[in-house]
Design a protein around this motif. Sequence first.
Motif, PDB file in Angstrom:
ATOM      1  N   ARG A   1       0.835  -1.203   0.000  1.00  0.00           N
ATOM      2  CA  ARG A   1       0.000   0.000   0.000  1.00  0.00           C
ATOM      3  C   ARG A   1       0.872   1.255   0.000  1.00  0.00           C
ATOM      4  O   ARG A   1       0.581   2.243  -0.690  1.00  0.00           O
ATOM      5  N   GLU A   2       1.988   1.212   0.756  1.00  0.00           N
ATOM      6  CA  GLU A   2       2.867   2.377   0.872  1.00  0.00           C
ATOM      7  C   GLU A   2       3.552   2.732  -0.439  1.00  0.00           C
ATOM      8  O   GLU A   2       3.973   3.880  -0.632  1.00  0.00           O
ATOM      9  N   ASP A   3       3.674   1.765  -1.340  1.00  0.00           N
ATOM     10  CA  ASP A   3       4.338   2.032  -2.620  1.00  0.00           C
ATOM     11  C   ASP A   3       3.550   2.994  -3.493  1.00  0.00           C
ATOM     12  O   ASP A   3       4.115   3.607  -4.405  1.00  0.00           O
ATOM     13  N   PHE A   4       2.271   3.128  -3.243  1.00  0.00           N
ATOM     14  CA  PHE A   4       1.431   4.021  -4.045  1.00  0.00           C
ATOM     15  C   PHE A   4       1.448   5.458  -3.508  1.00  0.00           C
ATOM     16  O   PHE A   4       0.862   6.349  -4.119  1.00  0.00           O
ATOM     17  N   GLN A   5       2.135   5.658  -2.394  1.00  0.00           N
ATOM     18  CA  GLN A   5       2.157   6.966  -1.737  1.00  0.00           C
ATOM     19  C   GLN A   5       3.554   7.580  -1.828  1.00  0.00           C
ATOM     20  O   GLN A   5       4.549   6.850  -1.832  1.00  0.00           O
ATOM     21  N   PRO A   6       3.654   8.910  -1.872  1.00  0.00           N
ATOM     22  CA  PRO A   6       4.983   9.542  -1.837  1.00  0.00           C
ATOM     23  C   PRO A   6       5.681   9.216  -0.519  1.00  0.00           C
ATOM     24  O   PRO A   6       5.044   9.177   0.535  1.00  0.00           O
ATOM     25  N   ARG A   7       6.986   8.970  -0.595  1.00  0.00           N
ATOM     26  CA  ARG A   7       7.730   8.761   0.640  1.00  0.00           C
ATOM     27  C   ARG A   7       9.216   8.957   0.413  1.00  0.00           C
ATOM     28  O   ARG A   7       9.736   8.726  -0.686  1.00  0.00           O
ATOM     29  N   PRO A   8       9.927   9.397   1.465  1.00  0.00           N
ATOM     30  CA  PRO A   8      11.361   9.651   1.343  1.00  0.00           C
ATOM     31  C   PRO A   8      12.172   8.358   1.347  1.00  0.00           C
ATOM     32  O   PRO A   8      11.774   7.366   1.975  1.00  0.00           O
ATOM     33  N   HIS A   9      13.281   8.378   0.646  1.00  0.00           N
ATOM     34  CA  HIS A   9      14.247   7.285   0.643  1.00  0.00           C
ATOM     35  C   HIS A   9      15.610   7.828   1.050  1.00  0.00           C
ATOM     36  O   HIS A   9      15.797   9.040   1.193  1.00  0.00           O
ATOM     37  N   MET A  10      16.553   6.952   1.208  1.00  0.00           N
ATOM     38  CA  MET A  10      17.874   7.356   1.671  1.00  0.00           C
ATOM     39  C   MET A  10      18.540   8.314   0.697  1.00  0.00           C
ATOM     40  O   MET A  10      19.276   9.221   1.098  1.00  0.00           O
ATOM     41  N   SER A  11      18.266   8.143  -0.602  1.00  0.00           N
ATOM     42  CA  SER A  11      18.946   8.958  -1.626  1.00  0.00           C
ATOM     43  C   SER A  11      17.961   9.715  -2.503  1.00  0.00           C
ATOM     44  O   SER A  11      18.194   9.900  -3.689  1.00  0.00           O
TER      45      SER A  11
ATOM     46  N   SER B   1      10.366   8.987  -3.496  1.00  0.00           N
ATOM     47  CA  SER B   1       9.493   8.330  -4.459  1.00  0.00           C
ATOM     48  C   SER B   1       8.227   9.165  -4.594  1.00  0.00           C
ATOM     49  O   SER B   1       7.629   9.544  -3.584  1.00  0.00           O
ATOM     50  N   PRO B   2       7.783   9.456  -5.828  1.00  0.00           N
ATOM     51  CA  PRO B   2       6.659  10.382  -6.007  1.00  0.00           C
ATOM     52  C   PRO B   2       5.291   9.769  -5.752  1.00  0.00           C
ATOM     53  O   PRO B   2       4.291  10.480  -5.710  1.00  0.00           O
ATOM     54  N   GLY B   3       5.210   8.445  -5.593  1.00  0.00           N
ATOM     55  CA  GLY B   3       3.908   7.813  -5.453  1.00  0.00           C
ATOM     56  C   GLY B   3       3.205   7.663  -6.796  1.00  0.00           C
ATOM     57  O   GLY B   3       3.770   7.932  -7.860  1.00  0.00           O
ATOM     58  N   TRP B   4       1.947   7.248  -6.733  1.00  0.00           N
ATOM     59  CA  TRP B   4       1.154   6.969  -7.926  1.00  0.00           C
ATOM     60  C   TRP B   4      -0.035   7.925  -8.010  1.00  0.00           C
ATOM     61  O   TRP B   4      -0.478   8.454  -6.983  1.00  0.00           O
ATOM     62  N   PRO B   5      -0.600   8.088  -9.200  1.00  0.00           N
ATOM     63  CA  PRO B   5      -1.823   8.890  -9.329  1.00  0.00           C
ATOM     64  C   PRO B   5      -3.073   8.110  -8.945  1.00  0.00           C
ATOM     65  O   PRO B   5      -4.176   8.658  -8.978  1.00  0.00           O
TER      66      PRO B   5
ATOM     67  N   ALA C   1       9.050   0.539  -6.976  1.00  0.00           N
ATOM     68  CA  ALA C   1       8.876  -0.158  -5.703  1.00  0.00           C
ATOM     69  C   ALA C   1      10.083  -1.067  -5.474  1.00  0.00           C
ATOM     70  O   ALA C   1      11.155  -0.831  -6.038  1.00  0.00           O
ATOM     71  N   ALA C   2       9.935  -2.113  -4.668  1.00  0.00           N
ATOM     72  CA  ALA C   2      11.071  -3.009  -4.427  1.00  0.00           C
ATOM     73  C   ALA C   2      10.625  -4.460  -4.437  1.00  0.00           C
ATOM     74  O   ALA C   2      11.181  -5.297  -3.733  1.00  0.00           O
ATOM     75  N   VAL C   3       9.602  -4.744  -5.243  1.00  0.00           N
ATOM     76  CA  VAL C   3       9.187  -6.125  -5.468  1.00  0.00           C
ATOM     77  C   VAL C   3       8.999  -6.338  -6.962  1.00  0.00           C
ATOM     78  O   VAL C   3       8.895  -5.388  -7.739  1.00  0.00           O
TER      79      VAL C   3
END
Length: 496
Positions: free
Chosen positions: A94-104, A107-111, A470-472
């Motif tokens: 679920r979190e992959d569809f949302q914007p979130r910070p990464h180490m570098s 991620s902008p998320g999905w529409p 994402a990472a899967v």
Amino acid sequence: MTRADVIIIGSGMGGSTLAATLAPSGRRILVVERGERLVPSPQDRDPKAIFGDGFFRPDETWLDGDDKSFNPGNYYCVGGNSKFYGAALIRYRREDFQPRPHMSGSSPGWPISYDELEIDYCAAEHLYEVRGTDSEDPTEPPHSIKYPHLPVADEPDVADLRKRLNQVGLTPSSVPLGVDIDRWLAAGQTTWDAFPNTCGGKMDAENSALAKALQYENVELLTGAQARKLIAAEDGSLMGVEVEGHGMLQAPLIVLSAGAVQSAALLLKSANETCPMGLANRSDQVGRNFMNHNCSAVLALHPLRRNRSIYQKTLMFNDYYNSDGNGGPPLGNIQMLGKITGPILASQTKLPGWIAKLIAERSFDFYAMSEDLPNPESRVTVEGGKIRLDWKRSNWEAHKELVARLKSHVRRAGFPVVLSRPFDRRTPSHQCGTARMGKNPTNSVVDIFCRSHDHRNLFVVDASVLPTSAAVNPALTIAALALRTGRHIIETEFAA
């Protein structure tokens, strides 16, 4: 078929799933595939032929960011890359569809949200007969419908590994798999990961989706037919596709499902006076934001303990998927590789065969995977008719941390020797992102139903539309998007 209502270019996860979705409509559907069907051969279960000789790789070269030629390792056949995939059919979290910070970066998320795609995930899991459970992994998003089958069972040595990982504080879970394990092993005692599926043991795009589509008389498959150019009229509508050996094939709807690199390249090659930067490219985003997971193979060994597993690929853990374990940014997914054998290891490392055999007999083989972030300068271009792939790898520090965490855990789990090797940057590890989905036509290529912003009768249905990596593994998400797009086409284009 002299005239089609829909032409689908490519028979991989996106194209074949879409064909299966549209087939019951009665509309005439033509699937155009540049390759042929794979047929059983002595090389199907020969690791030297597959990994050492590259028997199934096409005779094709691209240019990298330094203008050096390389063989990209994509496969052109009915079913596309899914014929060789590891059959890990995992939902994005679920979190992959949302914007979130990464180490570098971020991620902008999905529409669209996870909830908007959830019913299509369920449908994709049933189409591909996924073996899985939603009760083991705390990161697993909600399922409105259960998996159609129970998970593929761990082999005894993998079951022991699962206990060891649990004892050191991890949460191992079963990999959702599109594999009929009995049928696969009946054809040969090997893993399926990177091996061609000619026995029907893997639920790939050809035997799960395309086979269902071809049961309908209104669906036709044209093989050995490479699309060279899309033809657009002055008003922006697509007229057809120029196919080598077949001239221009016409249909009111054109669907591009050739894969993240080839779909972008075909749009760029189709430039005309009205669209000088390529079709569907008013935003100048076609070919940009190429992503390719950051991946490493990690081998854990105990010199006095053998791993007798044949396939091994039934276990994963996502303890570091949504954070680093200390409230920090995500690191990624860890799952088992298909069992590495001596010939596979020797072909990949150039170790002497006897050393490779000793290591492989004692190794548990992990696949560490971290998210690659979209970057407009990471891109596919076409120069003089040749594809150039300039991948700007991102978020590598997070991947190194993930590998370090994995090594620490498996040492504590009883494996004193741990070896790791990153995948070569030219290896196609889930390529995506070159025609990304979005609501704003100025910074995206297709809308939330995979329809081109610029050409109403053009859809792009493959990994190129994914806004994030994402990472899967992306296969199930591609299939779910194809099902969603198919419903949209039926509701909006076939309703009359």
